[in-house]
Design an enzyme around this catalytic site. Sequence first.
Site, PDB file in Angstrom:
ATOM      1  CG  HIS A  38      -2.871  14.194 -44.093  1.00 29.73           C
ATOM      2  ND1 HIS A  38      -2.544  13.867 -42.788  1.00 29.73           N
ATOM      3  CD2 HIS A  38      -1.722  14.068 -44.819  1.00 29.73           C
ATOM      4  CE1 HIS A  38      -1.247  13.564 -42.730  1.00 29.73           C
ATOM      5  NE2 HIS A  38      -0.736  13.683 -43.941  1.00 29.73           N
ATOM      6  CG  HIS A  41       1.574   4.947 -43.008  1.00 31.95           C
ATOM      7  ND1 HIS A  41       1.966   3.792 -42.346  1.00 31.95           N
ATOM      8  CD2 HIS A  41       2.503   5.164 -43.979  1.00 31.95           C
ATOM      9  CE1 HIS A  41       3.080   3.342 -42.890  1.00 31.95           C
ATOM     10  NE2 HIS A  41       3.430   4.141 -43.875  1.00 31.95           N
ATOM     11  CG  ASN A  98       5.028   1.235 -45.941  1.00 30.66           C
ATOM     12  OD1 ASN A  98       5.857   0.343 -46.126  1.00 30.66           O
ATOM     13  ND2 ASN A  98       4.874   1.828 -44.761  1.00 30.66           N
ATOM     14  CB  THR A  99       3.258  -3.612 -48.835  1.00 29.46           C
ATOM     15  OG1 THR A  99       2.659  -3.269 -50.090  1.00 29.46           O
ATOM     16  CG2 THR A  99       2.181  -3.814 -47.786  1.00 29.46           C
ATOM     17  NE  ARG A 100      10.048  -1.145 -46.203  1.00 24.54           N
ATOM     18  CZ  ARG A 100       9.249  -0.825 -45.189  1.00 24.54           C
ATOM     19  NH1 ARG A 100       8.050  -0.316 -45.434  1.00 24.54           N
ATOM     20  NH2 ARG A 100       9.620  -1.018 -43.937  1.00 24.54           N
ATOM     21  CG  HIS A 122      -6.229  -2.761 -34.194  1.00 22.44           C
ATOM     22  ND1 HIS A 122      -4.893  -3.090 -34.184  1.00 22.44           N
ATOM     23  CD2 HIS A 122      -6.306  -1.443 -33.878  1.00 22.44           C
ATOM     24  CE1 HIS A 122      -4.184  -2.017 -33.857  1.00 22.44           C
ATOM     25  NE2 HIS A 122      -5.014  -1.001 -33.670  1.00 22.44           N
ATOM     26  CG  HIS A 164      10.244  14.306 -29.996  1.00 23.01           C
ATOM     27  ND1 HIS A 164      10.360  13.585 -31.160  1.00 23.01           N
ATOM     28  CD2 HIS A 164       9.325  15.282 -30.247  1.00 23.01           C
ATOM     29  CE1 HIS A 164       9.556  14.105 -32.080  1.00 23.01           C
ATOM     30  NE2 HIS A 164       8.913  15.131 -31.548  1.00 23.01           N
ATOM     31  N   GLY A 202      18.355   9.341 -53.404  1.00 25.24           N
ATOM     32  CA  GLY A 202      18.151  10.193 -54.565  1.00 25.24           C
ATOM     33  C   GLY A 202      16.792  10.095 -55.219  1.00 25.24           C
TER      34      GLY A 202
END
Length: 297
Positions: free
Chosen positions: A123, A133, A135-137, A167, A197, A280
């Site tokens: 931010h 944003h 992420n890779t996992r 892009h 929404h 957790g």
Amino acid sequence: MSSEMKTEKAQAAAWFRTLRDQIVAAFEGLEDSHADGPLSDQTPGRFEVSETTRTSDDGSDAGGGLMSVMRGGRVFEKVGVNVSEVYGTLGERAQNAMAARKGIPGMKDDPRFWASGISLVAHMQNPHAPAVHMNTRMFWTPHAWWFGGGSDLNPCIEYDEDTAHFHGQQKEHLDPHGERLYPELKAWADEYFYIPHRNRARGVGGIFMDDRNSGDWAQDFALTQDIGRAFLPAFVPLVEKRRVQNWSDADKEAQLVHRGLYAEYNLVYDRGTKFGLETGHDANAVLMSLPPLAKWI
């Protein structure tokens, strides 16, 4: 390939850590090089690094990671770059959620899992500089493995040339893996980063994939690495361009309202947020993505 995939897990976890180190260094470099424009007379920001831990249902150690957060910098108002490697047995609530979403065979009989990844949200101080944003996992169970992640741009003030650059870098890094891949992952991001929404996207899109298992681990890992490698050349030039622009009160207002959309999405829809809290992991690390200030009208 061994069902435990010890070597592959180690390679993936090491890559996510390497990418984290590169991004942290680049972002602190942006703080140091901000010599002109708003807030350039302030002290450059630095990341605060702390270890995170995960505890299994029986109270035993189940992995953790590093949470790196910079607050109140010259360029970044709040940015987090987290890496984690967690493992153990999925709790009953999380196990049911994962089985319903992914249809993983055998989880009822053997609910062990391992997961590692990098997660980043930035931010910005300047409303003209876009939030982002990435992420890779990698996720493993005794019955399946897959990769996921991507990146998307979230400007409150949109510039067509910034969107095109972001892009364009994604496409350039994905095309070596097949020219059909970028359009596919772009469409996936458009669908995934959507706020039902509000009946709108949360930003200008990017790329996203989940459940990536082509049967060739090395190939899918190489793709995941290139998704990570695309991030800095896609994002840093935009920050360098926009951080010097002056902003008005109306610009800041637009930024705060747009951040409200980001918070809504991450708390209501984001899979990573839900998974982290259900299994957790350190709540502060999971909720690192939330903006420091936001506004609703």
